[in-house]
Design a protein around this motif. Sequence first.
Motif, PDB file in Angstrom:
ATOM      1  N   VAL A  31      17.012   1.337  10.057  1.00 50.73           N
ATOM      2  CA  VAL A  31      16.663   1.260   8.641  1.00 50.73           C
ATOM      3  C   VAL A  31      17.608   0.276   7.951  1.00 50.73           C
ATOM      4  CG1 VAL A  31      16.444   2.543   6.473  1.00 50.73           C
ATOM      5  CG2 VAL A  31      15.821   3.623   8.637  1.00 50.73           C
ATOM      6  N   LYS A  32      17.041  -0.758   7.340  1.00 50.64           N
ATOM      7  CA  LYS A  32      17.847  -1.723   6.578  1.00 50.64           C
ATOM      8  C   LYS A  32      18.180  -1.172   5.194  1.00 50.64           C
ATOM      9  CE  LYS A  32      18.697  -5.631   7.772  1.00 50.64           C
ATOM     10  NZ  LYS A  32      19.934  -6.109   8.370  1.00 50.64           N
ATOM     11  N   GLY A  33      17.274  -0.370   4.631  1.00 52.76           N
ATOM     12  CA  GLY A  33      17.515   0.209   3.322  1.00 52.76           C
ATOM     13  C   GLY A  33      16.233   0.744   2.718  1.00 52.76           C
ATOM     14  N   MET A  34      16.346   1.165   1.467  1.00 55.01           N
ATOM     15  CA  MET A  34      15.193   1.669   0.736  1.00 55.01           C
ATOM     16  C   MET A  34      14.504   0.499   0.057  1.00 55.01           C
ATOM     17  SD  MET A  34      15.519   4.762   1.601  1.00 55.01           S
ATOM     18  CE  MET A  34      14.145   5.442   0.704  1.00 55.01           C
ATOM     19  N   ALA A  35      13.201   0.629  -0.134  1.00 59.84           N
ATOM     20  CA  ALA A  35      12.395  -0.464  -0.675  1.00 59.84           C
ATOM     21  C   ALA A  35      11.899  -0.142  -2.073  1.00 59.84           C
ATOM     22  CB  ALA A  35      11.192  -0.716   0.234  1.00 59.84           C
ATOM     23  N   TYR A  36      11.658  -1.205  -2.821  1.00 57.21           N
ATOM     24  CA  TYR A  36      10.962  -1.079  -4.092  1.00 57.21           C
ATOM     25  C   TYR A  36       9.925  -2.191  -4.153  1.00 57.21           C
ATOM     26  CZ  TYR A  36      13.336  -5.134  -6.079  1.00 57.21           C
ATOM     27  OH  TYR A  36      13.784  -6.395  -6.322  1.00 57.21           O
ATOM     28  N   ARG A  37       8.868  -1.931  -4.856  1.00 56.65           N
ATOM     29  CA  ARG A  37       7.786  -2.907  -4.977  1.00 56.65           C
ATOM     30  C   ARG A  37       7.708  -3.376  -6.424  1.00 56.65           C
ATOM     31  NH1 ARG A  37       3.603  -4.141  -1.746  1.00 56.65           N
ATOM     32  NH2 ARG A  37       4.047  -2.348  -0.448  1.00 56.65           N
ATOM     33  N   ASN A  38       7.730  -4.688  -6.587  1.00 53.72           N
ATOM     34  CA  ASN A  38       7.534  -5.284  -7.896  1.00 53.72           C
ATOM     35  C   ASN A  38       6.046  -5.186  -8.205  1.00 53.72           C
ATOM     36  OD1 ASN A  38       6.988  -7.092 -10.018  1.00 53.72           O
ATOM     37  ND2 ASN A  38       8.810  -8.288  -9.531  1.00 53.72           N
ATOM     38  N   VAL A  39       5.686  -4.339  -9.148  1.00 51.76           N
ATOM     39  CA  VAL A  39       4.280  -4.064  -9.460  1.00 51.76           C
ATOM     40  C   VAL A  39       3.554  -5.329  -9.905  1.00 51.76           C
ATOM     41  CG1 VAL A  39       2.720  -2.701 -10.898  1.00 51.76           C
ATOM     42  CG2 VAL A  39       4.836  -1.681 -10.063  1.00 51.76           C
ATOM     43  N   ASP A  41       3.966  -8.628  -9.100  1.00 47.49           N
ATOM     44  CA  ASP A  41       3.561  -9.591  -8.084  1.00 47.49           C
ATOM     45  C   ASP A  41       3.453  -9.013  -6.679  1.00 47.49           C
ATOM     46  OD1 ASP A  41       6.233  -9.320  -7.460  1.00 47.49           O
ATOM     47  OD2 ASP A  41       6.803 -11.275  -8.267  1.00 47.49           O
ATOM     48  N   GLY A  42       3.704  -7.711  -6.504  1.00 49.64           N
ATOM     49  CA  GLY A  42       3.524  -7.060  -5.210  1.00 49.64           C
ATOM     50  C   GLY A  42       4.604  -7.352  -4.190  1.00 49.64           C
ATOM     51  N   ILE A  43       5.696  -7.986  -4.570  1.00 45.91           N
ATOM     52  CA  ILE A  43       6.771  -8.317  -3.645  1.00 45.91           C
ATOM     53  C   ILE A  43       7.644  -7.086  -3.413  1.00 45.91           C
ATOM     54  CG2 ILE A  43       8.857  -9.711  -3.330  1.00 45.91           C
ATOM     55  CD1 ILE A  43       7.445 -11.942  -4.867  1.00 45.91           C
ATOM     56  N   VAL A  44       7.999  -6.863  -2.140  1.00 48.28           N
ATOM     57  CA  VAL A  44       8.856  -5.739  -1.780  1.00 48.28           C
ATOM     58  C   VAL A  44      10.292  -6.237  -1.711  1.00 48.28           C
ATOM     59  CG1 VAL A  44       9.435  -4.100   0.048  1.00 48.28           C
ATOM     60  CG2 VAL A  44       7.044  -4.553  -0.505  1.00 48.28           C
ATOM     61  N   GLY A  45      11.216  -5.465  -2.290  1.00 51.04           N
ATOM     62  CA  GLY A  45      12.630  -5.822  -2.257  1.00 51.04           C
ATOM     63  C   GLY A  45      13.461  -4.707  -1.665  1.00 51.04           C
ATOM     64  N   LEU A  46      14.671  -5.060  -1.274  1.00 47.53           N
ATOM     65  CA  LEU A  46      15.622  -4.106  -0.718  1.00 47.53           C
ATOM     66  C   LEU A  46      16.528  -3.612  -1.834  1.00 47.53           C
ATOM     67  CD1 LEU A  46      16.579  -2.941   2.025  1.00 47.53           C
ATOM     68  CD2 LEU A  46      18.147  -4.871   2.167  1.00 47.53           C
TER      69      LEU A  46
END
Length: 115
Positions: A31-39, A41-46
Amino acid sequence: MTIQNEKGTIEITNEVFTMISGNAATNCFGVKGMAYRNVKDGIVGLLKRENIAKGVKVSFEDDEAVIDLHIVVEHGVNIATVSSSIMTEVKYIVEQMTRVKVKSVNVFVDSIMVG
């Protein structure tokens, strides 16, 4: 979540459940980390370590916890094995630390990260 025992009442906030769950998940291999999604533009970030709770959602059904985890995994790992490990570890740690039964741990792999 409110827990009654012979000595009184214990109140555990949702934030505590999310932090325990997020920490347990990010300590698992692969596991690199927890994710969040930018609503927008749909981009996933750490998420940074101090914000890992944003990748976790905890709800309760019949006084049992249902935990949703959005994660980023390392490139090359077996996703099914990593997810199974996370489910087992998070369930165990949450139940040990809070004495609240965990009904399910749902793992959503939102991204794969190289390096």
